[in-house]
Design a protein around this motif. Structure first.
Motif, mmCIF file in Angstrom:
data_model
loop_
_atom_site.group_PDB
_atom_site.id
_atom_site.type_symbol
_atom_site.label_atom_id
_atom_site.label_comp_id
_atom_site.label_asym_id
_atom_site.label_seq_id
_atom_site.Cartn_x
_atom_site.Cartn_y
_atom_site.Cartn_z
ATOM 1 N N THR A 1 0.829 -1.208 0.000
ATOM 2 C CA THR A 1 0.000 0.000 0.000
ATOM 3 C C THR A 1 0.863 1.258 0.000
ATOM 4 O OG1 THR A 1 -1.742 -1.173 1.194
ATOM 5 C CG2 THR A 1 -1.851 1.223 1.185
ATOM 6 N N ILE A 2 1.954 1.257 0.770
ATOM 7 C CA ILE A 2 2.866 2.408 0.785
ATOM 8 C C ILE A 2 3.413 2.672 -0.610
ATOM 9 C CG2 ILE A 2 5.142 3.179 1.552
ATOM 10 C CD1 ILE A 2 4.528 1.907 4.270
ATOM 11 N N LEU A 3 3.868 1.627 -1.274
ATOM 12 C CA LEU A 3 4.430 1.795 -2.618
ATOM 13 C C LEU A 3 3.354 2.222 -3.612
ATOM 14 C CD1 LEU A 3 6.885 -1.232 -2.723
ATOM 15 C CD2 LEU A 3 7.445 1.180 -2.419
ATOM 16 N N THR B 1 3.823 12.661 3.144
ATOM 17 C CA THR B 1 4.406 12.687 4.479
ATOM 18 C C THR B 1 4.083 11.391 5.202
ATOM 19 O OG1 THR B 1 2.444 13.670 5.511
ATOM 20 C CG2 THR B 1 4.074 15.190 4.572
ATOM 21 N N THR B 2 4.868 11.089 6.221
ATOM 22 C CA THR B 2 4.599 9.881 7.000
ATOM 23 C C THR B 2 3.255 9.995 7.717
ATOM 24 O OG1 THR B 2 5.887 10.823 8.838
ATOM 25 C CG2 THR B 2 7.032 9.314 7.328
ATOM 26 N N GLN C 1 -2.242 7.874 8.037
ATOM 27 C CA GLN C 1 -3.697 8.017 7.957
ATOM 28 C C GLN C 1 -4.283 7.085 6.902
ATOM 29 O OE1 GLN C 1 -4.226 12.228 7.278
ATOM 30 N NE2 GLN C 1 -4.221 12.720 9.472
ATOM 31 N N GLN C 2 -3.600 6.972 5.763
ATOM 32 C CA GLN C 2 -4.070 6.077 4.700
ATOM 33 C C GLN C 2 -4.088 4.625 5.167
ATOM 34 O OE1 GLN C 2 -5.211 6.547 1.612
ATOM 35 N NE2 GLN C 2 -4.966 8.756 1.457
ATOM 36 N N LEU C 3 -3.090 4.249 5.957
ATOM 37 C CA LEU C 3 -2.949 2.861 6.389
ATOM 38 C C LEU C 3 -3.709 2.562 7.674
ATOM 39 C CD1 LEU C 3 0.881 2.563 5.724
ATOM 40 C CD2 LEU C 3 -0.895 1.338 4.483
ATOM 41 N N GLY C 4 -4.083 3.608 8.401
ATOM 42 C CA GLY C 4 -4.755 3.391 9.675
ATOM 43 C C GLY C 4 -3.828 2.868 10.749
#
Length: 359
Positions: A27-29, A39-40, A45-48
Motif C-alpha cells: 500500500t505504501i508503494l 508525508t509519513t 492516515q491512509q494505512l490506519g
C-alpha cells in the motif's frame, strides 16, 4: 499515476494477503506511485496505523527494494519513490508476491486438488500454527465467493463449487496474467489464444482488457482441468444457436492437451463469451438478428428512452452489445449471476453513479 480501475483490479489480491506487514508495504508503494510525495503522517492516515509503524516499514523497504528503486526523504516535504525508469504497479506486486504465505497457498491450490501440509510447511519454512492462522484470515475473505479452504494436519484443499472457485481465481489473477508467478510459459499460451482470436474474423475489433480477460480464463480452465478438478451440473442447451464458436474453442484447448466435452466445454464457451462484450463476427451478428429479433426490437426501444430519441453514433454496436448480454443471461442465469458478482466493487460504483441504469 495508477488509475482507480487498477486499484480495483488489485483489491482482491490485497484482501487475500493475510500478512499485515506485507500488505502495508504494498500500500505504501502504491501511494508513492500515485502521488509524487507523501508525508509519513499522510501515509499513516491512509494505512490506519501509527507514524512509528510507517517509519519502520519505510526503513525495511529501503533494504528490500530493487537497486534501481530508491525511497528519498525530502525533509518536511515527505517521502518519494524514485527509479531510473518508470515503475508500474504490477512490478510492486511481482516483487512482494513471493513473500506472502497466503499467495503460496493460493498458487499451490490452483495447480493441485489438494496439498500435503507437511511438504508445504517444509517448503515455506513455517509452523502449522502459523499456517492455521493465515488460513483462518483467508477464509474470512472468501465468504463472498462461497468458498472455504479446509486445513487438516495432513491436507490443504478447497471446499465449494468448482465454477465458483474458477470465478474467484479469475478475479484474483487477471492483473497478474503476464506474470510467471502463477502462469508458466505465458508467451506460448498467449500466442495460442491470439491465434484463436485471429481465426474468428473479428472485424479488426481489438480491446486489450478483454483480450487479457480471455487469456486468463484460458489459463485457469486449462490448469484446473489438468489438475482433475471438473465443472459439473451446469444446465445448458447443446443445440443452442449461439454455440457456434464451440469447435474453434475446442481446437484451442486441444493445443494445450485438453479435450473439452460436456460441462467443461460449455463453461469454456461461456468464459469466452463473457470475456468479450461485443459481437466478434458478421456471421454471429446475423445469427442473433435472425433468431432473437424480439430482443433487438425491445433493446432499440430501451436505448431510445435512454438518449431521448437521439441515436448514438455507435447505436448499432451498442444495441448488439445489449442483445449479447441478454443472450448470455439466457444461456445460463446461474453463471451470469456468478460472473456479474466477480467485481462487486465495480457494481457498487455503477449502482451509486447510475441508479437508473443499474436495475
Amino acid at each position: 499515476m495508477e488509475s482507480e480501475e487498477g486499484e480495483i483490479m488489485y483489491s482482491l489480491a490485497k484482501q487475500m494477503i493475510s500478512e499485515k506487514e506485507v500488505r502495508r508495504k504494498i500500500t505504501i508503494l502504491e501511494q508513492l506511485l500515485s502521488t509524487a510525495q507523501m508525508t509519513t503522517k499522510d501515509l499513516a492516515q491512509q494505512l490506519g496505523v501509527s507514524q512509528r509503524t510507517v517509519f519502520h516499514d519505510l526503513q525495511t523497504l529501503r533494504y528490500e527494494l530493487p537497486e534501481d528503486w530508491q525511497l528519498e526523504a525530502q525533509g518536511n516535504q515527505g517521502v518519494s519513490l524514485t527509479a531510473s525508469r518508470p515503475v508500474a504497479l504490477y512490478e510492486v506486486w511481482e516483487f512482494y508476491m513471493e513473500q506472502s504465505l497466503a499467495m503460496a497457498v493460493l498458487k499451490g491450490l490452483l495447480f493441485k486438488r489438494e496439498l500435503s501440509v507437511v511438504s508445504f510447511l517444509m517448503d515455506n519454512g513455517v509452523s502449522y500454527e502459523t499456517l492455521k492462522r493465515q488460513v483462518q484470515k483467508m477464509n474470512q475473505e472468501l465468504t463472498d465467493f462461497q468458498l472455504t479452504i479446509r486445513l487438516t494436519r495432513s491436507q490443504l484443499s478447497w471446499v465449494g463449487e468448482e465454477s465458483s472457485l474458477r470465478v474467484f481465481y479469475h478475479r484474483l489473477l487477471t492483473p497478474f496474467t503476464h506474470q510467471h508467478f502463477f502462469f508458466e510459459d505465458y508467451q506460448v499460451h498467449e500466442s495460442n489464444y491470439r491465434d484463436f482470436l485471429a481465426s474468428l474474423k473479428r472485424q479488426n475489433k481489438q480491446a486489450k482488457t478483454e483480450e487479457i480477460f480471455g487469456i486468463c480464463w484460458f489459463f485457469i480452465n486449462t490448469i484446473r482441468i489438468k489438475a482433475g478438478c471438473s465443472i459439473e451440473n451446469l444446465h445448458y442447451e447443446e443445440d443452442d444457436l449461439a454455440f457456434s464458436y464451440q469447435e474453434s474453442i475446442q481446437a484451442l484447448y486441444q493445443k494445450e492437451g485438453v479435450l473439452l466435452k460436456g460441462d467443461e466445454a460449455f463453461f469454456a464457451y461461456f468464459c469466452f463469451l463473457e470475456s468479450w462484450s461485443y459481437l466478434l463476427s458478421p456471421d454471429v451478428s446475423q445469427l442473433l438478428q435472425k433468431n432473437y429479433g424480439h430482443l433487438f426490437q425491445r433493446g432499440k426501444a430501451y436505448l431510445n428512452t435512454l438518449v431521448e430519441g437521439v441515436l448514438l453514433a455507435d447505436d448499432q454496436e451498442l444495441l448488439e452489445d445489449l442483445v449479447l448480454f441478454q443472450v448470455k443471461y439466457y444461456e445460463s442465469k446461474s453463471l451470469t449471476d456468478k460472473f456479474l458478482g466477480e467485481y462487486a466493487e465495480v457494481l457498487h460504483v455503477c449502482q451509486e453513479k447510475f441508479p437508473s441504469l443499474y436495475q
